[in-house]
Design a protein around this motif. Structure first.
Motif, PDB file in Angstrom:
ATOM      1  N   PHE A 161       5.294 -11.170 -18.531  1.00  0.00           N
ATOM      2  CA  PHE A 161       4.357 -10.091 -18.837  1.00  0.00           C
ATOM      3  C   PHE A 161       4.406  -9.069 -17.711  1.00  0.00           C
ATOM      4  CE2 PHE A 161       1.980 -12.842 -16.108  1.00  0.00           C
ATOM      5  CZ  PHE A 161       0.988 -12.089 -15.499  1.00  0.00           C
ATOM      6  N   GLU A 162       3.823  -7.888 -17.969  1.00  0.00           N
ATOM      7  CA  GLU A 162       3.766  -6.816 -16.979  1.00  0.00           C
ATOM      8  C   GLU A 162       2.353  -6.260 -16.899  1.00  0.00           C
ATOM      9  OE1 GLU A 162       7.131  -3.976 -16.601  1.00  0.00           O
ATOM     10  OE2 GLU A 162       7.832  -4.888 -18.485  1.00  0.00           O
ATOM     11  N   VAL A 163       2.020  -5.802 -15.715  1.00  0.00           N
ATOM     12  CA  VAL A 163       0.714  -5.182 -15.486  1.00  0.00           C
ATOM     13  C   VAL A 163       0.957  -3.852 -14.781  1.00  0.00           C
ATOM     14  CG1 VAL A 163      -1.530  -5.400 -14.350  1.00  0.00           C
ATOM     15  CG2 VAL A 163      -0.374  -7.447 -15.213  1.00  0.00           C
ATOM     16  N   LYS A 164       0.187  -2.834 -15.189  1.00  0.00           N
ATOM     17  CA  LYS A 164       0.233  -1.536 -14.505  1.00  0.00           C
ATOM     18  C   LYS A 164      -1.141  -1.267 -13.923  1.00  0.00           C
ATOM     19  CE  LYS A 164       3.878   0.379 -17.078  1.00  0.00           C
ATOM     20  NZ  LYS A 164       4.852   0.770 -17.596  1.00  0.00           N
ATOM     21  N   LEU A 165      -1.110  -0.757 -12.707  1.00  0.00           N
ATOM     22  CA  LEU A 165      -2.360  -0.589 -11.970  1.00  0.00           C
ATOM     23  C   LEU A 165      -2.362   0.786 -11.311  1.00  0.00           C
ATOM     24  CD1 LEU A 165      -3.951  -3.343  -9.777  1.00  0.00           C
ATOM     25  CD2 LEU A 165      -3.681  -1.046  -8.869  1.00  0.00           C
ATOM     26  N   ALA A 166      -3.415   1.573 -11.556  1.00  0.00           N
ATOM     27  CA  ALA A 166      -3.532   2.914 -10.974  1.00  0.00           C
ATOM     28  C   ALA A 166      -4.547   2.899  -9.848  1.00  0.00           C
ATOM     29  CB  ALA A 166      -3.957   3.915 -12.044  1.00  0.00           C
ATOM     30  N   ARG A 167      -4.243   3.685  -8.792  1.00  0.00           N
ATOM     31  CA  ARG A 167      -5.149   3.796  -7.648  1.00  0.00           C
ATOM     32  C   ARG A 167      -5.587   5.244  -7.464  1.00  0.00           C
ATOM     33  NH1 ARG A 167      -1.339   1.855  -3.064  1.00  0.00           N
ATOM     34  NH2 ARG A 167       0.116   2.984  -4.404  1.00  0.00           N
ATOM     35  N   LYS A 168      -6.667   5.434  -6.735  1.00  0.00           N
ATOM     36  CA  LYS A 168      -7.130   6.786  -6.430  1.00  0.00           C
ATOM     37  C   LYS A 168      -6.066   7.494  -5.595  1.00  0.00           C
ATOM     38  CE  LYS A 168     -12.067   5.661  -6.303  1.00  0.00           C
ATOM     39  NZ  LYS A 168     -13.265   5.530  -5.445  1.00  0.00           N
ATOM     40  N   GLY A 169      -5.566   8.603  -6.101  1.00  0.00           N
ATOM     41  CA  GLY A 169      -4.604   9.391  -5.347  1.00  0.00           C
ATOM     42  C   GLY A 169      -3.279   8.722  -5.117  1.00  0.00           C
ATOM     43  N   GLY A 170      -2.986   7.643  -5.847  1.00  0.00           N
ATOM     44  CA  GLY A 170      -1.727   6.935  -5.647  1.00  0.00           C
ATOM     45  C   GLY A 170      -0.911   6.845  -6.908  1.00  0.00           C
ATOM     46  N   ASP A 171       0.349   6.441  -6.744  1.00  0.00           N
ATOM     47  CA  ASP A 171       1.218   6.280  -7.906  1.00  0.00           C
ATOM     48  C   ASP A 171       0.808   5.049  -8.704  1.00  0.00           C
ATOM     49  OD1 ASP A 171       2.666   8.482  -7.102  1.00  0.00           O
ATOM     50  OD2 ASP A 171       4.081   7.280  -5.932  1.00  0.00           O
ATOM     51  N   LEU A 172       1.243   5.026  -9.942  1.00  0.00           N
ATOM     52  CA  LEU A 172       1.001   3.865 -10.797  1.00  0.00           C
ATOM     53  C   LEU A 172       1.889   2.718 -10.324  1.00  0.00           C
ATOM     54  CD1 LEU A 172      -0.646   3.232 -13.437  1.00  0.00           C
ATOM     55  CD2 LEU A 172       1.504   3.575 -14.657  1.00  0.00           C
ATOM     56  N   LEU A 173       1.270   1.569 -10.045  1.00  0.00           N
ATOM     57  CA  LEU A 173       2.022   0.388  -9.610  1.00  0.00           C
ATOM     58  C   LEU A 173       2.338  -0.483 -10.809  1.00  0.00           C
ATOM     59  CD1 LEU A 173       0.052  -0.674  -6.395  1.00  0.00           C
ATOM     60  CD2 LEU A 173       2.095   0.740  -6.556  1.00  0.00           C
ATOM     61  N   SER A 174       3.569  -0.957 -10.844  1.00  0.00           N
ATOM     62  CA  SER A 174       3.984  -1.851 -11.924  1.00  0.00           C
ATOM     63  C   SER A 174       4.264  -3.243 -11.348  1.00  0.00           C
ATOM     64  CB  SER A 174       5.252  -1.297 -12.591  1.00  0.00           C
ATOM     65  OG  SER A 174       5.740  -2.207 -13.546  1.00  0.00           O
ATOM     66  N   TYR A 175       3.657  -4.251 -11.966  1.00  0.00           N
ATOM     67  CA  TYR A 175       3.873  -5.647 -11.585  1.00  0.00           C
ATOM     68  C   TYR A 175       4.671  -6.313 -12.709  1.00  0.00           C
ATOM     69  CZ  TYR A 175      -0.033  -5.174  -8.226  1.00  0.00           C
ATOM     70  OH  TYR A 175      -0.865  -4.796  -7.205  1.00  0.00           O
ATOM     71  N   ARG A 176       5.849  -6.816 -12.394  1.00  0.00           N
ATOM     72  CA  ARG A 176       6.655  -7.505 -13.408  1.00  0.00           C
ATOM     73  C   ARG A 176       6.774  -8.975 -13.017  1.00  0.00           C
ATOM     74  NH1 ARG A 176      12.300  -5.438 -15.990  1.00  0.00           N
ATOM     75  NH2 ARG A 176      10.789  -3.987 -16.901  1.00  0.00           N
ATOM     76  N   PHE A 177       6.219  -9.847 -13.867  1.00  0.00           N
ATOM     77  CA  PHE A 177       6.226 -11.292 -13.619  1.00  0.00           C
ATOM     78  C   PHE A 177       7.259 -11.959 -14.530  1.00  0.00           C
ATOM     79  CE2 PHE A 177       1.956  -9.865 -12.550  1.00  0.00           C
ATOM     80  CZ  PHE A 177       1.674 -10.525 -11.362  1.00  0.00           C
ATOM     81  N   SER A 178       8.157 -12.722 -13.945  1.00  0.00           N
ATOM     82  CA  SER A 178       9.116 -13.496 -14.740  1.00  0.00           C
ATOM     83  C   SER A 178       9.101 -14.941 -14.251  1.00  0.00           C
ATOM     84  CB  SER A 178      10.526 -12.914 -14.616  1.00  0.00           C
ATOM     85  OG  SER A 178      10.969 -12.919 -13.269  1.00  0.00           O
ATOM     86  N   LYS A 179       9.672 -15.837 -15.053  1.00  0.00           N
ATOM     87  CA  LYS A 179       9.655 -17.267 -14.702  1.00  0.00           C
ATOM     88  C   LYS A 179      11.064 -17.829 -14.824  1.00  0.00           C
ATOM     89  CE  LYS A 179       6.464 -21.108 -15.103  1.00  0.00           C
ATOM     90  NZ  LYS A 179       7.400 -22.205 -14.935  1.00  0.00           N
ATOM     91  N   PRO A 180      11.666 -18.217 -13.703  1.00  0.00           N
ATOM     92  CA  PRO A 180      12.992 -18.832 -13.766  1.00  0.00           C
ATOM     93  C   PRO A 180      12.959 -20.116 -14.590  1.00  0.00           C
ATOM     94  CG  PRO A 180      12.454 -18.199 -11.516  1.00  0.00           C
ATOM     95  CD  PRO A 180      11.194 -18.053 -12.329  1.00  0.00           C
TER      96      PRO A 180
END
Length: 332
Positions: free
Chosen positions: A248-267
């Protein structure tokens, strides 16, 4: 007869004492020249900007740049600042005490020899070695044998070998992903989006009778902003990471910052997750206990049915007063 027997026993004890005294002198255990309160290592703690740790198989280097401790062999990844400073403080305060041995044979036996040791710690200033300490076997709880380079004496000091591990993962800043919760304005997950309105988290696209479960929303944001890592997995993507098919993936926005993308994978066949965050070069190993509570948070957990507002005490009082007037009129 009894007197002669006692004289023989005492004579034997005296002979034993003489033999022990000679043996000690031959072994060179002359403790008279040692000062128990003397510092074990002489170095400028404030000036030290490098630390090399070896354990016979691994070698680790820590460097201080612009006031921050880094791991050069791990792409200048930030080190745990408190852990490094704690080690330096410990080394600076160690005292010699009385030596437990002063021979080359003892150094090998206690594993503080130049070639055979548990740890070798080198303190550096501008690449120049200031002091070297050999750490060896443990004579008891929270105690180890040590020997400063250039000395024959071996000491027993209060120290733990694990405080000077020679693997990078033991020194990385495991809170590198931590964010200030009040700086986050939006969280996008596969099933829903959370938006911060003032100090409240609101689920986007609520239905008529729905409202956001604020407690669950805050708990989710706290898990994301406080996500810990276990270790580094390098800066290059590997097929085994399976990042091309994430869990799954999560996107997170901050005040005055770029959108952060979290990519979770499972070997495959592994009991950990691989995480790549868009603003960092490294891939991280993350424990299931930290990831799965985020992954299993669905929309239904963040929604609750609106509670109907109860009549206020004032309106309730007015209704009762009117009822009393009507009752009086009926009685008349």
């Amino acid at each position: 007869m009894k007197m002669k027997k006692w004289i023989s026993i005492l004579g034997g004890l005296l002979l034993v004492q003489l033999v022990l005294a000679i043996a000690v002198n031959l072994m060179g255990e002359d403790y008279g020249a040692f000062e128990p309160q003397e510092k074990l290592l002489a170095f400028d703690e404030k000036g030290v900007d490098g630390l090399r740790i070896e354990d016979g198989e691994n070698s680790l280097v820590l460097k201080k740049r612009d006031g921050k401790w880094l791991l050069p062999d791990s792409g200048d990844f930030p080190a745990d600042q408190e852990a490094v400073e704690r080690l330096l403080d410990k080394l600076a305060t160690l005292e010699k005490g009385w030596p437990v041995a002063t021979t080359a044979g003892a150094a090998k036996r206690f594993k503080v020899d130049d070639e055979a040791f548990e740890r070798r710690l080198a303190l550096l200033i501008k690449e120049e070695t200031q002091a070297v300490l050999y750490v060896g076997t443990s004579p008891g709880f929270r105690k180890v044998h040590v020997r400063p380079e250039g000395e024959d004496a071996v000491y027993a000091v209060a120290f733990n070998t694990w405080e000077a591990n020679a693997k990078a993962d033991d020194w990385i800043d495991k809170d590198i992903l931590r964010l200030e919760g009040d700086q986050v304005t939006r969280v996008e997950m596969p099933e829903f989006t959370l938006q911060r309105n003032d100090e409240q988290w609101q689920l986007v696209s609520l239905k008529a009778q729905e409202e956001t479960n604020g407690e669950e929303a805050r708990a989710l944001v706290d898990k994301l902003t406080g996500l810990p890592i276990e270790s580094l997995l390098g800066t290059e993507a590997k097929p085994s990471f399976r990042q091309e098919a994430p869990e799954f993936e999560v996107k997170l926005a901050r005040k005055g910052g770029d959108l952060l993308s979290y990519r979770f994978s499972k070997p495959e066949d592994e009991d950990y997750y691989v995480l790549k965050r868009s603003d960092l070069d490294h891939y991280f190993k993350v424990a299931p206990f930290a990831v799965e509570p985020i992954q299993t948070t669905g929309r239904e957990k963040l929604v609750q049915t609106k509670t109907e507002e109860a009549p206020s005490e004032t309106s309730g009082g007015d209704i009762s007063a009117e009822a009393e007037v009507e009752a009086a009129e009926v009685q008349e």
